[in-house]
Design an enzyme around this catalytic site. Structure first.
Site, PDB file in Angstrom:
ATOM      1  N   LYS A   1       0.826  -1.226   0.000  1.00 26.42           N
ATOM      2  CA  LYS A   1       0.000   0.000   0.000  1.00 26.42           C
ATOM      3  C   LYS A   1       0.849   1.260   0.000  1.00 26.42           C
ATOM      4  O   LYS A   1       0.360   2.347  -0.312  1.00 26.42           O
ATOM      5  CB  LYS A   1      -0.883   0.016   1.258  1.00 26.42           C
ATOM      6  CG  LYS A   1      -1.915  -1.068   1.291  1.00 26.42           C
ATOM      7  CD  LYS A   1      -2.149  -1.561   2.728  1.00 26.42           C
ATOM      8  CE  LYS A   1      -2.222  -3.058   2.761  1.00 26.42           C
ATOM      9  NZ  LYS A   1      -1.896  -3.668   4.018  1.00 26.42           N
TER      10      LYS A   1
ATOM     11  N   LYS B   1      -5.422   2.254   3.650  1.00 22.72           N
ATOM     12  CA  LYS B   1      -6.476   1.749   2.755  1.00 22.72           C
ATOM     13  C   LYS B   1      -7.499   2.846   2.483  1.00 22.72           C
ATOM     14  O   LYS B   1      -8.028   2.958   1.372  1.00 22.72           O
ATOM     15  CB  LYS B   1      -7.137   0.517   3.371  1.00 22.72           C
ATOM     16  CG  LYS B   1      -6.219  -0.702   3.363  1.00 22.72           C
ATOM     17  CD  LYS B   1      -6.751  -1.815   4.225  1.00 22.72           C
ATOM     18  CE  LYS B   1      -5.807  -3.006   4.235  1.00 22.72           C
ATOM     19  NZ  LYS B   1      -6.038  -3.935   5.315  1.00 22.72           N
TER      20      LYS B   1
HETATM   21  N1  LIG Z   1      -0.601 -10.452   4.525  1.00 22.56           N
HETATM   22  C1  LIG Z   1      -1.722  -9.981   4.029  1.00 22.56           C
HETATM   23  O1  LIG Z   1      -2.813 -10.483   4.295  1.00 22.56           O
HETATM   24  C2  LIG Z   1      -1.698  -8.808   3.102  1.00 22.56           C
HETATM   25  C3  LIG Z   1      -0.526  -8.142   2.844  1.00 22.56           C
HETATM   26  N2  LIG Z   1      -0.530  -7.075   2.008  1.00 22.56           N
HETATM   27  C4  LIG Z   1       0.704  -6.359   1.764  1.00 22.56           C
HETATM   28  O2  LIG Z   1       1.595  -7.208   1.033  1.00 22.56           O
HETATM   29  C5  LIG Z   1       2.932  -6.827   1.322  1.00 22.56           C
HETATM   30  C6  LIG Z   1       3.747  -8.054   1.665  1.00 22.56           C
HETATM   31  O3  LIG Z   1       3.294  -8.626   2.877  1.00 22.56           O
HETATM   32  P1  LIG Z   1       4.053  -9.876   3.519  1.00 22.56           P
HETATM   33  O4  LIG Z   1       4.467 -10.791   2.429  1.00 22.56           O
HETATM   34  O5  LIG Z   1       3.207 -10.354   4.608  1.00 22.56           O
HETATM   35  O6  LIG Z   1       5.350  -9.157   4.118  1.00 22.56           O
HETATM   36  P2  LIG Z   1       6.765  -9.815   4.452  1.00 22.56           P
HETATM   37  O7  LIG Z   1       7.408  -8.950   5.459  1.00 22.56           O
HETATM   38  O8  LIG Z   1       6.600 -11.277   4.712  1.00 22.56           O
HETATM   39  O9  LIG Z   1       7.572  -9.681   3.082  1.00 22.56           O
HETATM   40  C7  LIG Z   1       8.036  -8.485   2.587  1.00 22.56           C
HETATM   41  C8  LIG Z   1       9.072  -8.759   1.536  1.00 22.56           C
HETATM   42  O10 LIG Z   1       9.428  -7.535   0.920  1.00 22.56           O
HETATM   43  C9  LIG Z   1      10.838  -7.445   0.844  1.00 22.56           C
HETATM   44  N3  LIG Z   1      11.238  -6.046   0.774  1.00 22.56           N
HETATM   45  C10 LIG Z   1      11.070  -5.074   1.694  1.00 22.56           C
HETATM   46  N4  LIG Z   1      11.580  -3.915   1.238  1.00 22.56           N
HETATM   47  C11 LIG Z   1      12.086  -4.168   0.003  1.00 22.56           C
HETATM   48  C12 LIG Z   1      12.760  -3.396  -0.974  1.00 22.56           C
HETATM   49  N5  LIG Z   1      13.005  -2.093  -0.773  1.00 22.56           N
HETATM   50  N6  LIG Z   1      13.129  -3.990  -2.144  1.00 22.56           N
HETATM   51  C13 LIG Z   1      12.877  -5.309  -2.351  1.00 22.56           C
HETATM   52  N7  LIG Z   1      12.234  -6.083  -1.456  1.00 22.56           N
HETATM   53  C14 LIG Z   1      11.866  -5.522  -0.293  1.00 22.56           C
HETATM   54  C15 LIG Z   1      11.311  -8.147   2.099  1.00 22.56           C
HETATM   55  O11 LIG Z   1      12.661  -8.513   1.974  1.00 22.56           O
HETATM   56  P3  LIG Z   1      13.515  -9.090   3.216  1.00 22.56           P
HETATM   57  O12 LIG Z   1      13.053 -10.503   3.370  1.00 22.56           O
HETATM   58  O13 LIG Z   1      14.911  -8.944   2.758  1.00 22.56           O
HETATM   59  O14 LIG Z   1      13.153  -8.247   4.407  1.00 22.56           O
HETATM   60  C16 LIG Z   1      10.366  -9.344   2.095  1.00 22.56           C
HETATM   61  O15 LIG Z   1      10.833 -10.330   1.215  1.00 22.56           O
HETATM   62  C17 LIG Z   1       2.854  -5.781   2.453  1.00 22.56           C
HETATM   63  O16 LIG Z   1       2.992  -4.507   1.891  1.00 22.56           O
HETATM   64  C18 LIG Z   1       1.460  -5.974   3.023  1.00 22.56           C
HETATM   65  O17 LIG Z   1       0.942  -4.784   3.549  1.00 22.56           O
HETATM   66  C19 LIG Z   1      -1.661  -6.650   1.364  1.00 22.56           C
HETATM   67  C20 LIG Z   1      -2.843  -7.290   1.560  1.00 22.56           C
HETATM   68  C21 LIG Z   1      -2.991  -8.383   2.495  1.00 22.56           C
HETATM   69  N1  LIG Z   2      -2.478  -6.433   7.733  1.00 28.87           N
HETATM   70  C1  LIG Z   2      -3.559  -6.276   6.819  1.00 28.87           C
HETATM   71  C2  LIG Z   2      -3.347  -7.189   5.654  1.00 28.87           C
HETATM   72  C3  LIG Z   2      -4.073  -6.731   4.476  1.00 28.87           C
HETATM   73  O1  LIG Z   2      -3.931  -5.636   3.995  1.00 28.87           O
HETATM   74  C4  LIG Z   2      -4.881  -6.609   7.476  1.00 28.87           C
HETATM   75  O2  LIG Z   2      -4.838  -7.197   8.540  1.00 28.87           O
HETATM   76  O3  LIG Z   2      -5.926  -6.276   6.916  1.00 28.87           O
END
Ligand SMILES: NC(=O)C1=CN([C@@H]2O[C@H](COP(=O)(O)OP(=O)(O)OC[C@H]3O[C@@H](n4cnc5c(N)ncnc54)[C@H](OP(=O)(O)O)[C@@H]3O)[C@@H](O)[C@H]2O)C=CC1
Ligand SMILES: N[C@@H](CC=O)C(=O)O
Length: 773
Positions: free
Chosen positions: A532, A632
């Site tokens: 986001k 959001k």
């Molecule tokens: N979980 C959910 O239900 C939902 C999540 N989201 C969004 O999805 C996104 C991912 O969530 P999630 O997978 O749980 O998060 P995680 O923390 O598990 O994963 C984030 C990933 O992004 C990488 N990262 C961070 N900064 C950078 C950068 N500058 N360049 C390249 N890679 C980067 C991290 O690398 P490293 O491992 O090296 O730290 C990691 O691999 C978030 O923005 C979250 O808000 C949206 C909707 C629902």
């Molecule tokens: N952390 C968020 C994940 C989706 O955006 C939530 O709990 O809704």
């Protein structure tokens, strides 16, 4: 051994990526069925990749089993959620790998195991938390075993899951020691009768039995060890360790571009490789094998023609090991000849494929590394991964070869490449779906989808040859720099191949990727976001991204995860309706926590569970503070056409006082300090009302985000678990509002939203570009 007519059996062990989905189960089953035509076969199988992490996370978040049995519907709701996620993945795999006549039995068994799992989580464990953790952890292997046995039988080789765990151990539940004579006895009782009957015996890996008959675990990665322990227990002559790599290489391919497969190793050498970090083998695997002279063959499940590495008691038969000089990076000096002093520290640098790299933690290896050294490295590496170097077109590491690009019969193939930022929970779920589904997309949609690169904070891994290893590495908490990375900016600056559409998929966290997203769209890429951050910062930044991206921006997953919220809103606007107001409960995490506390759970337990189920942001304070809801709200407001600054939206924080700025582990540990106050706050709500964290986004006037007492008869009253509610009041929907509800968090659901956007791009942009509209 009993009933085997003196033919020595074979043990085949499949790791988590070898059974990562339905197609992989079918492939593994084919290998077993082929081998079982010649001799008795026992199979040891790991959990589907990622499953054990989920189970252990859940076990840790709910480590007080006894109190859980007394809680009400919300507790059940959360278990139902775990049940749903595991059922969805395992049943989908079973449906793909198992034939229709065998499938009903496998489905029943999967559901039975899931019921037992839910009971195991809910029941008190008189033997303490470690016993409970082990009991829960082993369900992943039990589920895989049920599916694999069905898949093998479907290929004509009758197979059954071994009913009693054949490995006898001591009473250490987490890192159990094997009891060799007890194991022989259990193998005679449980494995031999199946083999004697001409059936393939499928053994869940990783699990053992204590002297008291309780489940124990052999430690993470213990399935390799299970294979040789079972092999010794049944008198096998050979054990195949099947994974997603070709075998053990004579040098680290990240440092030595022409690293070659070692056809033979001694037990001692293989054990040393494993000790030094070559993840293709578990360090203790060789001990049972060397004790009885059983051969171990390390092979690639997805490259059956490759002979692999054979490990025996013969010393010095393999080619001389080569080693790489310790520095500098990308200019690995290679010389022939055995390393002085045997396999010592230097092998740390050459252990094939997956060993800890000298680049770990080296800032020069990451994106801040100065230019010239990087560029020297990139040439050969890119050629190799794209398959322009040795040996023709690049192979995907799993699954069959795809037809040559652009060669689809009966229609033009749409070629799309992904540059994915983030390989966290959502990122891995997306990559997994792409790997599992793209063959079908090629056949049905004419979509040829490849990964150009995946990136984490250490840089971009270019090509997709190492993608399965990258997924595993990230599951284990590693950095992609361990596999060799390029600066992401360099990847984004290059042009995609002629006729290929590039999609930058930003699944990272917060604002750190804004410049990368912008660079991508400025160079013509489409952009898909679950992150986001890039859309919820200052309006100047936002406008610059919108201007550069034009109609090449998709962001369904940023609001409501996989729910159709952004598309519904856009649809209303595009069809000429006027959106007057959106009221929403858009946080899966806050919905989950509040309904859990209403059901009798403590605030701290509920937060820990939301983290374990990966609903929460990497730092759950981003959810509790209201920041995630505010983000959001900004995205929805901007989609409605409003100009708005983040500073215009005050939000109310639920982060306990004094814990706002402490390190995350301390925050999690001190959460119980806030339990009483939170429970009191929840119960002080007026009768027939529920405390909810809502956002109100009117067409004009202030956007509001914060706690509200919602009447139970409104759509916001009965929220349960990670459920979101979006209530649209528009000119056309004014007497009765348009309400969209559903679970609004979870990696796989979010991945669905992301993949939906990617397929939408294929339907629109790619078709337009190719003149097929
Ligand atoms: N979980 C959910 O239900 C939902 C999540 N989201 C969004 O999805 C996104 C991912 O969530 P999630 O997978 O749980 O998060 P995680 O923390 O598990 O994963 C984030 C990933 O992004 C990488 N990262 C961070 N900064 C950078 C950068 N500058 N360049 C390249 N890679 C980067 C991290 O690398 P490293 O491992 O090296 O730290 C990691 O691999 C978030 O923005 C979250 O808000 C949206 C909707 C629902
Ligand atoms: N952390 C968020 C994940 C989706 O955006 C939530 O709990 O809704």
């Amino acid at each position: 051994m009993n009933g085997l007519n003196n033919v020595h059996p074979l043990v085949i062990k499949f790791g988590g990526t070898s059974v990562g989905g339905g197609a992989q189960f079918a492939n593994a089953a084919g290998i077993v069925a082929g081998a079982a035509a010649d001799r008795p076969v026992a199979v040891v199988v790991s959990a589907m990749s990622g499953t054990t992490d989920t189970l252990l996370g859940y076990a840790d978040a709910t480590d007080d089993g006894a109190s859980r049995t007394r809680v009400g519907a919300t507790r059940e709701g959360s278990l139902a959620e775990l049940h749903r996620a595991l059922a969805e993945r395992h049943l989908a795999a079973a449906r793909e790998a198992v034939s229709p006549e065998i499938l009903p039995g496998v489905e029943r068994r999967v559901l039975e195991l899931l019921r037992e799992l839910v009971e195991a989580i809910g029941a008190p464990d008189a033997n303490g938390p470690a016993a409970r953790r082990a009991r829960i952890a082993v369900f992943g292997e039990r589920l895989s075993a049920a599916i694999l046995a069905g898949a093998i039988s479907s290929q004509g080789a009758p197979a059954a899951v071994v009913s009693g765990d054949p490995i006898a151990t001591d009473g250490d539940f987490a890192e159990a020691e094997v009891d060799a004579s007890g194991t022989r006895e259990r193998c005679s009782r449980y494995v031999a009768p199946l083999l004697g009957d001409g059936r393939v015996a499928v053994v869940p890996g990783f699990v053992g039995r204590s002297p008291e008959g309780l489940p124990t675990t052999l430690g993470r990665g213990g399935s390799d060890l299970s294979a040789t322990v079972v092999g010794r227990g049944i008198g096998a002559s050979e054990v195949w360790i099947m994974s997603d790599v070709d075998g053990v290489l004579d040098a680290d391919p990240r440092l030595v571009p022409n690293a070659a497969l070692l056809p033979e190793l001694s037990y001692r050498e293989a054990g040393d490789f494993a000790e030094l970090g070559a993840k293709v083998l578990h360090p203790r695997t060789m001990e049972p094998a060397s004790e009885v002279g059983m051969e171990v063959l390390v092979r690639n499940t997805f490259n059956p023609d490759c002979p692999g590495t054979r490990v025996t008691d013969a010393e010095g038969r393999g080619r001389p090991l080569r080693r790489a000089a310790p520095q500098p990076l990308g200019r690995a000096a290679v010389r022939d000849g055995p390393p002085p002093g045997g396999l010592g520290r230097d092998l740390h640098r050459v252990a094939g494929r997956a060993g800890p790299s000298p680049r770990r933690g080296d800032p020069a290896a990451g994106r801040h590394q100065p230019g010239p050294r990087r560029h020297r490295r990139r040439g050969p590496r890119l050629r190799r991964l794209r398959g322009e170097g040795r040996g023709g077109p690049a192979r995907t590491a799993r699954g069959p070869r795809l037809p040559r690009r652009g060669s689809r019969r009966g229609g033009r193939v749409k070629r799309v490449e992904i540059v994915q930022l983030g390989l966290g929970y959502v990122g891995r779920a997306v990559a997994q779906i792409v790997i599992e589904e793209r063959k079908r997309w090629l056949e049905t949609l004419g979509l040829d989808l490849r990964y150009r690169a995946v990136a984490d904070t250490s840089g971009a891994l270019v090509g997709e040859e190492l993608l399965p290893q990258a997924i595993r590495l990230k599951e284990d908490g590693g950095k992609l720099s361990e596999l060799g990375v390029e600066p992401v900016e360099d990847v984004l600056r290059t042009e995609p191949e002629e006729g290929t559409t590039r999609i930058v998929v930003d699944l990272a966290v917060h604002g750190g990727t804004f410049d990368l997203d912008l660079l991508g769209v400025q160079n013509g890429s489409c952009l898909v976001l679950s992150n986001k951050g890039p859309l919820s910062g200052g309006s100047e930044q936002y406008e610059s991204l919108m201007d550069a991206a034009g109609d090449r921006l998709w962001y369904e997953a940023t609001v409501g995860a996989g729910m159709p919220i952004v598309s519904t809103l856009k649809g209303l606007v595009e069809t000429g309706d006027e959106v007057l107001e959106i009221q929403a409960s858009p946080s899966g995490t806050l919905g989950f926590i509040m309904s859990a506390v209403e059901g009798g759970r403590s605030f701290s337990e509920a937060v820990k569970e939301a983290v374990a189920l990966h609903y929460a942001e990497p730092d759950p304070r981003d959810d509790l503070s209201g920041l995630d809801v505010a983000r959001k709200a900004i995205i929805l407001a901007r989609t409605m056409g409003r100009e708005i600054e983040p500073s215009e939206i005050p939000y109310e924080s639920l982060v306990p006082e004094g814990l706002e700025a402490v390190p995350l582990p301390e925050f999690m540990e001190r959460l119980p300090e806030a339990d009483e106050e939170f429970a009191a706050r929840m119960s002080a709500v007026r009768e027939n009302h529920m405390l909810r964290y809502l956002a109100r986004i009117p067409a004009e006037g202030p956007v509001e985000v914060g706690l509200t007492e919602a009447a139970v008869e409104t759509p916001f009253g009965p929220i349960n678990g990670p459920e979101n509610v979006f209530d649209f009041r528009t000119r056309r929907y004014s007497d009765v509002t348009l309400t969209v509800t559903g679970p609004g968090a979870g990696p796989e659901r979010t991945a669905s939203g992301v993949i939906g956007d990617m397929l939408d791009i294929v339907g629109k942009i790619v078709r337009d570009r190719e003149g097929l509209a």
